[in-house]
Design an enzyme around this catalytic site. Structure first.
Site, PDB file in Angstrom:
ATOM      1  CG  ASP A  32      -2.045   0.952   1.154  1.00  0.00           C
ATOM      2  OD1 ASP A  32      -3.195   0.513   1.186  1.00  0.00           O
ATOM      3  OD2 ASP A  32      -1.783   2.175   1.061  1.00  0.00           O
ATOM      4  CG  ASN A  88     -12.468  -0.338   4.360  1.00  0.00           C
ATOM      5  OD1 ASN A  88     -12.746  -0.865   5.445  1.00  0.00           O
ATOM      6  ND2 ASN A  88     -11.358   0.348   4.169  1.00  0.00           N
ATOM      7  CD  GLN A  95     -15.099  -0.003  -2.033  1.00  0.00           C
ATOM      8  OE1 GLN A  95     -16.281  -0.160  -1.716  1.00  0.00           O
ATOM      9  NE2 GLN A  95     -14.544  -0.667  -3.036  1.00  0.00           N
ATOM     10  CG  HIS A 101      -8.832  -2.855  -2.042  1.00  0.00           C
ATOM     11  ND1 HIS A 101      -9.746  -2.059  -2.718  1.00  0.00           N
ATOM     12  CD2 HIS A 101      -8.564  -2.199  -0.886  1.00  0.00           C
ATOM     13  CE1 HIS A 101      -9.996  -0.977  -2.003  1.00  0.00           C
ATOM     14  NE2 HIS A 101      -9.295  -1.041  -0.879  1.00  0.00           N
ATOM     15  CG  HIS A 103      -6.872  -2.602   3.495  1.00  0.00           C
ATOM     16  ND1 HIS A 103      -6.103  -1.505   3.186  1.00  0.00           N
ATOM     17  CD2 HIS A 103      -8.110  -2.320   3.018  1.00  0.00           C
ATOM     18  CE1 HIS A 103      -6.841  -0.597   2.564  1.00  0.00           C
ATOM     19  NE2 HIS A 103      -8.067  -1.071   2.452  1.00  0.00           N
TER      20      HIS A 103
HETATM   21  P1  5GP Z   1      -9.823   1.634   0.721  1.00  0.00           P
HETATM   22  O1  5GP Z   1      -9.905   2.920   1.497  1.00  0.00           O
HETATM   23  O2  5GP Z   1     -10.540   1.736  -0.594  1.00  0.00           O
HETATM   24  O3  5GP Z   1     -10.228   0.414   1.498  1.00  0.00           O
HETATM   25  O4  5GP Z   1      -8.284   1.404   0.451  1.00  0.00           O
HETATM   26  C1  5GP Z   1      -7.594   1.963  -0.622  1.00  0.00           C
HETATM   27  C2  5GP Z   1      -6.127   1.797  -0.321  1.00  0.00           C
HETATM   28  O5  5GP Z   1      -5.413   1.895  -1.532  1.00  0.00           O
HETATM   29  C3  5GP Z   1      -5.565   2.854   0.618  1.00  0.00           C
HETATM   30  O6  5GP Z   1      -4.948   2.207   1.730  1.00  0.00           O
HETATM   31  C4  5GP Z   1      -4.549   3.613  -0.238  1.00  0.00           C
HETATM   32  O7  5GP Z   1      -3.412   3.982   0.493  1.00  0.00           O
HETATM   33  C5  5GP Z   1      -4.229   2.591  -1.309  1.00  0.00           C
HETATM   34  N1  5GP Z   1      -3.880   3.164  -2.608  1.00  0.00           N
HETATM   35  C6  5GP Z   1      -4.576   4.107  -3.306  1.00  0.00           C
HETATM   36  N2  5GP Z   1      -3.990   4.354  -4.503  1.00  0.00           N
HETATM   37  C7  5GP Z   1      -2.892   3.537  -4.551  1.00  0.00           C
HETATM   38  C8  5GP Z   1      -1.889   3.342  -5.545  1.00  0.00           C
HETATM   39  O8  5GP Z   1      -1.876   3.957  -6.613  1.00  0.00           O
HETATM   40  N3  5GP Z   1      -0.924   2.415  -5.275  1.00  0.00           N
HETATM   41  C9  5GP Z   1      -0.918   1.704  -4.095  1.00  0.00           C
HETATM   42  N4  5GP Z   1       0.067   0.819  -3.922  1.00  0.00           N
HETATM   43  N5  5GP Z   1      -1.855   1.878  -3.129  1.00  0.00           N
HETATM   44  C10 5GP Z   1      -2.824   2.786  -3.360  1.00  0.00           C
END
Ligand code: 5GP
Ligand code: ZN
Length: 135
Positions: A32, A88, A95, A101, A103
């Site tokens: 991440d 999420n 989310q 995805h 985590h």
């Molecule tokens: P969500 O909030 O949707 O559950 O998690 C999205 C996650 O994706 C976040 O932890 C954020 O840091 C990660 N993320 C967003 N854009 C990128 C990216 O371009 N590359 C990587 N490696 N992680 C990303």
């Protein structure tokens, strides 16, 4: 199925570079970019699904098996003391990227990772309502 406007579709396909920890025909596992702790990684299916609600059943099963294998291996490498698996669904639940995805968040004793909730108390009327509606 791919979504041209989806960053995780592009990352999973290798069109955008990422720190890839593992890859197979169904998934890419990456670090991440905004880690909650050292080693925070994401399991991303190569096919586009918005979230858990529409995820293919076979991939859902495989994702948990993969999380198991990755955390068992990574905890040795990282020397972490625990793991949270977090997933999420929709904005209200945090989310921000609308491609399913999972985590994998390593936990270190005394870290300040902000996961958790204040425990309430199960109300009798809530319990009855939910159990009845599910019948
Ligand atoms: P969500 O909030 O949707 O559950 O998690 C999205 C996650 O994706 C976040 O932890 C954020 O840091 C990660 N993320 C967003 N854009 C990128 C990216 O371009 N590359 C990587 N490696 N992680 C990303
Ligand atoms: Zn996508």
């Amino acid at each position: 199925m791919k979504d041209d406007n989806c960053i995780f579709c592009k990352i999973a396909a290798g069109e955008i570079p990422s720190a890839t920890l593992y890859e197979d025909e169904d998934f890419r596992v990456i670090l991440d970019l905004g880690p909650a702790s050292k080693g925070h990684a994401l399991i991303i299916p190569k096919e586009h699904y918005r979230n858990l609600y529409d995820l293919d059943d076979g991939l859902a099963s495989k994702a948990l098996v993969l999380a198991k294998r990755m955390t068992v291996r990574l905890k040795e490498i990282l020397g972490c003391d625990g793991y949270n698996i977090v997933q999420n669904n929709e904005e209200a639940a945090g989310q921000t990227v609308f491609h399913f995805h999972m985590h994998m968040i390593p936990r270190y004793q005394g870290d300040k990772v902000g996961l958790g909730w204040h425990m309430g108390k199960l109300k009798e009327e809530d319990k009855e309502e939910i159990l009845n509606k599910l019948k």
